[in-house]
Motif scaffolding. Structure first.
Motif, PDB file in Angstrom:
ATOM      1  N   GLY A  12      13.025 -48.178  10.470  1.00 13.11           N
ATOM      2  CA  GLY A  12      12.003 -48.737  11.526  1.00 13.11           C
ATOM      3  C   GLY A  12      12.522 -50.029  11.847  1.00 13.11           C
ATOM      4  O   GLY A  12      12.439 -50.342  13.046  1.00 13.11           O
ATOM      5  N   GLN A  13      13.343 -50.934  11.318  1.00  9.07           N
ATOM      6  CA  GLN A  13      14.063 -51.888  11.590  1.00  9.07           C
ATOM      7  C   GLN A  13      15.116 -51.509  12.906  1.00  9.07           C
ATOM      8  O   GLN A  13      15.149 -52.186  14.010  1.00  9.07           O
ATOM      9  CB  GLN A  13      14.836 -52.774  10.719  1.00  9.07           C
ATOM     10  CG  GLN A  13      13.784 -53.561   9.875  1.00  9.07           C
ATOM     11  CD  GLN A  13      14.586 -54.022   8.574  1.00  9.07           C
ATOM     12  OE1 GLN A  13      15.520 -53.495   8.117  1.00  9.07           O
ATOM     13  NE2 GLN A  13      14.100 -55.716   8.531  1.00  9.07           N
ATOM     14  N   SER A  14      15.853 -50.446  12.566  1.00  6.27           N
ATOM     15  CA  SER A  14      16.732 -50.098  13.696  1.00  6.27           C
ATOM     16  C   SER A  14      16.086 -49.690  14.849  1.00  6.27           C
ATOM     17  O   SER A  14      16.768 -49.784  16.032  1.00  6.27           O
ATOM     18  CB  SER A  14      17.834 -49.275  13.327  1.00  6.27           C
ATOM     19  OG  SER A  14      17.300 -47.880  12.730  1.00  6.27           O
ATOM     20  N   ALA A  15      14.854 -49.304  14.910  1.00  5.21           N
ATOM     21  CA  ALA A  15      14.300 -48.797  15.952  1.00  5.21           C
ATOM     22  C   ALA A  15      13.504 -50.108  16.628  1.00  5.21           C
ATOM     23  O   ALA A  15      12.905 -49.903  17.841  1.00  5.21           O
ATOM     24  CB  ALA A  15      13.172 -47.579  15.689  1.00  5.21           C
ATOM     25  N   GLY A  16      13.602 -51.065  16.093  1.00  2.43           N
ATOM     26  CA  GLY A  16      12.799 -52.310  16.709  1.00  2.43           C
ATOM     27  C   GLY A  16      11.434 -52.698  16.469  1.00  2.43           C
ATOM     28  O   GLY A  16      10.692 -53.364  16.693  1.00  2.43           O
ATOM     29  N   PHE A  17      11.013 -51.838  15.070  1.00  2.00           N
ATOM     30  CA  PHE A  17       9.595 -52.289  14.696  1.00  2.00           C
ATOM     31  C   PHE A  17       9.789 -53.558  13.881  1.00  2.00           C
ATOM     32  O   PHE A  17      10.817 -53.759  13.036  1.00  2.00           O
ATOM     33  CB  PHE A  17       9.122 -51.280  13.635  1.00  2.00           C
ATOM     34  CG  PHE A  17       8.766 -49.901  14.299  1.00  2.00           C
ATOM     35  CD1 PHE A  17       7.467 -49.848  15.205  1.00  2.00           C
ATOM     36  CD2 PHE A  17       9.521 -48.557  14.434  1.00  2.00           C
ATOM     37  CE1 PHE A  17       6.969 -48.673  15.924  1.00  2.00           C
ATOM     38  CE2 PHE A  17       9.275 -47.846  15.096  1.00  2.00           C
ATOM     39  CZ  PHE A  17       8.154 -47.479  15.960  1.00  2.00           C
ATOM     40  N   SER A  18       8.884 -54.596  13.942  1.00  4.98           N
ATOM     41  CA  SER A  18       8.566 -55.483  12.951  1.00  4.98           C
ATOM     42  C   SER A  18       8.192 -55.191  11.672  1.00  4.98           C
ATOM     43  O   SER A  18       7.961 -53.829  11.461  1.00  4.98           O
ATOM     44  CB  SER A  18       7.574 -56.355  13.523  1.00  4.98           C
ATOM     45  OG  SER A  18       6.232 -55.865  13.288  1.00  4.98           O
TER      46      SER A  18
ATOM     47  N   ARG B 273       1.756 -41.476  14.667  1.00  2.00           N
ATOM     48  CA  ARG B 273       2.575 -40.951  15.800  1.00  2.00           C
ATOM     49  C   ARG B 273       2.516 -41.509  17.151  1.00  2.00           C
ATOM     50  O   ARG B 273       3.135 -41.561  17.639  1.00  2.00           O
ATOM     51  CB  ARG B 273       2.045 -39.356  15.879  1.00  2.00           C
ATOM     52  CG  ARG B 273       2.507 -38.869  14.644  1.00  2.00           C
ATOM     53  CD  ARG B 273       1.766 -37.149  14.662  1.00  2.00           C
ATOM     54  NE  ARG B 273       2.064 -36.568  13.357  1.00  2.00           N
ATOM     55  CZ  ARG B 273       3.025 -35.857  13.172  1.00  2.00           C
ATOM     56  NH1 ARG B 273       4.176 -35.483  13.966  1.00  2.00           N
ATOM     57  NH2 ARG B 273       3.213 -35.300  11.929  1.00  2.00           N
ATOM     58  N   GLN B 274       1.132 -42.217  17.322  1.00  2.00           N
ATOM     59  CA  GLN B 274       1.009 -42.724  18.611  1.00  2.00           C
ATOM     60  C   GLN B 274       1.855 -43.867  18.801  1.00  2.00           C
ATOM     61  O   GLN B 274       2.418 -44.485  19.877  1.00  2.00           O
ATOM     62  CB  GLN B 274      -0.310 -43.376  19.024  1.00  2.00           C
ATOM     63  CG  GLN B 274      -1.250 -42.014  19.322  1.00  2.00           C
ATOM     64  CD  GLN B 274      -2.668 -42.720  19.592  1.00  2.00           C
ATOM     65  OE1 GLN B 274      -3.147 -43.398  18.833  1.00  2.00           O
ATOM     66  NE2 GLN B 274      -3.126 -41.949  20.506  1.00  2.00           N
ATOM     67  N   LEU B 275       2.097 -44.642  17.629  1.00  2.00           N
ATOM     68  CA  LEU B 275       3.070 -45.953  17.512  1.00  2.00           C
ATOM     69  C   LEU B 275       4.303 -45.409  17.470  1.00  2.00           C
ATOM     70  O   LEU B 275       5.112 -46.328  18.430  1.00  2.00           O
ATOM     71  CB  LEU B 275       2.758 -46.504  16.139  1.00  2.00           C
ATOM     72  CG  LEU B 275       3.436 -47.792  15.688  1.00  2.00           C
ATOM     73  CD1 LEU B 275       3.013 -48.994  16.636  1.00  2.00           C
ATOM     74  CD2 LEU B 275       3.516 -48.306  14.250  1.00  2.00           C
ATOM     75  N   LEU B 276       4.662 -44.515  17.130  1.00  2.13           N
ATOM     76  CA  LEU B 276       6.271 -43.876  17.320  1.00  2.13           C
ATOM     77  C   LEU B 276       6.528 -43.603  18.786  1.00  2.13           C
ATOM     78  O   LEU B 276       7.394 -43.872  19.332  1.00  2.13           O
ATOM     79  CB  LEU B 276       6.237 -42.720  16.426  1.00  2.13           C
ATOM     80  CG  LEU B 276       6.405 -42.793  14.896  1.00  2.13           C
ATOM     81  CD1 LEU B 276       6.764 -41.483  14.254  1.00  2.13           C
ATOM     82  CD2 LEU B 276       7.507 -43.749  14.473  1.00  2.13           C
ATOM     83  N   SER B 277       5.343 -42.706  19.375  1.00  2.65           N
ATOM     84  CA  SER B 277       5.621 -42.455  20.915  1.00  2.65           C
ATOM     85  C   SER B 277       5.807 -43.705  21.725  1.00  2.65           C
ATOM     86  O   SER B 277       6.549 -43.780  22.542  1.00  2.65           O
ATOM     87  CB  SER B 277       4.276 -41.658  21.168  1.00  2.65           C
ATOM     88  OG  SER B 277       4.459 -41.345  22.683  1.00  2.65           O
ATOM     89  N   ALA B 278       4.774 -44.931  21.444  1.00  2.00           N
ATOM     90  CA  ALA B 278       4.941 -46.121  22.116  1.00  2.00           C
ATOM     91  C   ALA B 278       6.289 -46.628  22.097  1.00  2.00           C
ATOM     92  O   ALA B 278       6.878 -47.327  23.135  1.00  2.00           O
ATOM     93  CB  ALA B 278       3.727 -46.899  21.735  1.00  2.00           C
TER      94      ALA B 278
ATOM     95  N   LEU C 283      11.825 -47.938  24.049  1.00  3.23           N
ATOM     96  CA  LEU C 283      13.007 -47.857  24.023  1.00  3.23           C
ATOM     97  C   LEU C 283      13.567 -47.276  25.265  1.00  3.23           C
ATOM     98  O   LEU C 283      14.678 -47.466  25.833  1.00  3.23           O
ATOM     99  CB  LEU C 283      13.600 -46.855  22.723  1.00  3.23           C
ATOM    100  CG  LEU C 283      13.268 -47.898  21.480  1.00  3.23           C
ATOM    101  CD1 LEU C 283      13.609 -46.819  20.362  1.00  3.23           C
ATOM    102  CD2 LEU C 283      14.135 -49.228  21.281  1.00  3.23           C
ATOM    103  N   ASP C 284      12.976 -46.112  25.798  1.00  2.00           N
ATOM    104  CA  ASP C 284      13.260 -45.545  27.056  1.00  2.00           C
ATOM    105  C   ASP C 284      13.528 -46.490  27.942  1.00  2.00           C
ATOM    106  O   ASP C 284      14.530 -46.321  28.927  1.00  2.00           O
ATOM    107  CB  ASP C 284      12.462 -44.182  27.491  1.00  2.00           C
ATOM    108  CG  ASP C 284      12.849 -42.965  26.231  1.00  2.00           C
ATOM    109  OD1 ASP C 284      13.650 -42.867  25.748  1.00  2.00           O
ATOM    110  OD2 ASP C 284      11.753 -42.324  26.397  1.00  2.00           O
ATOM    111  N   ALA C 285      12.621 -47.421  28.284  1.00  2.00           N
ATOM    112  CA  ALA C 285      12.503 -48.407  29.330  1.00  2.00           C
ATOM    113  C   ALA C 285      13.628 -49.179  28.993  1.00  2.00           C
ATOM    114  O   ALA C 285      14.188 -49.724  30.241  1.00  2.00           O
ATOM    115  CB  ALA C 285      11.284 -48.921  29.199  1.00  2.00           C
TER     116      ALA C 285
END
Length: 156
Positions: A52-58, A76-81, A86-88
């Motif tokens: 989660g940290q490597s993906a940028g989650f607090s 899953r919505q949190l993951l999608s968001a 990250l795509d942006a």
């Protein structure tokens, strides 16, 4: 497993484990006043925290990914968001990289005379302004990173 064993097996300092416990990310199974002990599943929890940290989650966002007993319960919505975010970011970084490569090889006498470099400057300024506005509109949720200390893992 006691805290020393978890620290050894996870590669995290004991101070980080105590910090994660304070933040509600992991839970000791020891009675109050005893040396901290953790269930074997804590290693999986720590792996999910690292992911989660490597993906940028607090840490607050990561904490919401666990049920009170420590089992994962991921929105899953949190993951999608986060994936969209990250795509942006990747698109912005690719545009910035292309602009910098152009500026490095630009035949214009001065970067101030280069239309491509001027577009890069304008995009950077607009992006900085947009991020500043987003931060101003976002409610303070707590720490955005792993916390204080070495490697962003918690207190030293």
């Amino acid at each position: 497993m006691d805290i020393a064993e978890v620290a050894k097996r996870s590669g995290l300092p004991a101070s980080t484990l105590r910090y994660y416990e304070e933040k509600g990310l992991v839970r000791s199974v020891a009675a109050p006043g005893e040396r901290r002990r953790f269930a074997p599943g804590v290693l999986d929890q720590l792996a999910l925290i690292a992911l989660g940290q490597s993906a940028g989650f607090s840490l607050d966002e990561i904490r919401s990914m666990f049920l009170p007993g420590g089992q994962p319960s991921i929105d899953r919505q949190l993951l999608s968001a986060k994936a969209d975010e990250l795509d942006a970011m990747v698109r912005r970084l690719k545009a910035m990289s292309s602009g910098l490569r152009h500026a490095a090889a630009c035949p214009a006498e001065s970067h101030a005379q280069c239309p491509s470099f001027q577009r890069l400057l304008k995009a950077a300024a607009e992006g900085a302004l947009a991020r500043q506005q987003q931060r101003a509109q976002r409610p303070a949720v707590g720490l955005r990173r792993a916390g204080p200390g070495a490697g962003g893992r918690g207190p030293a």
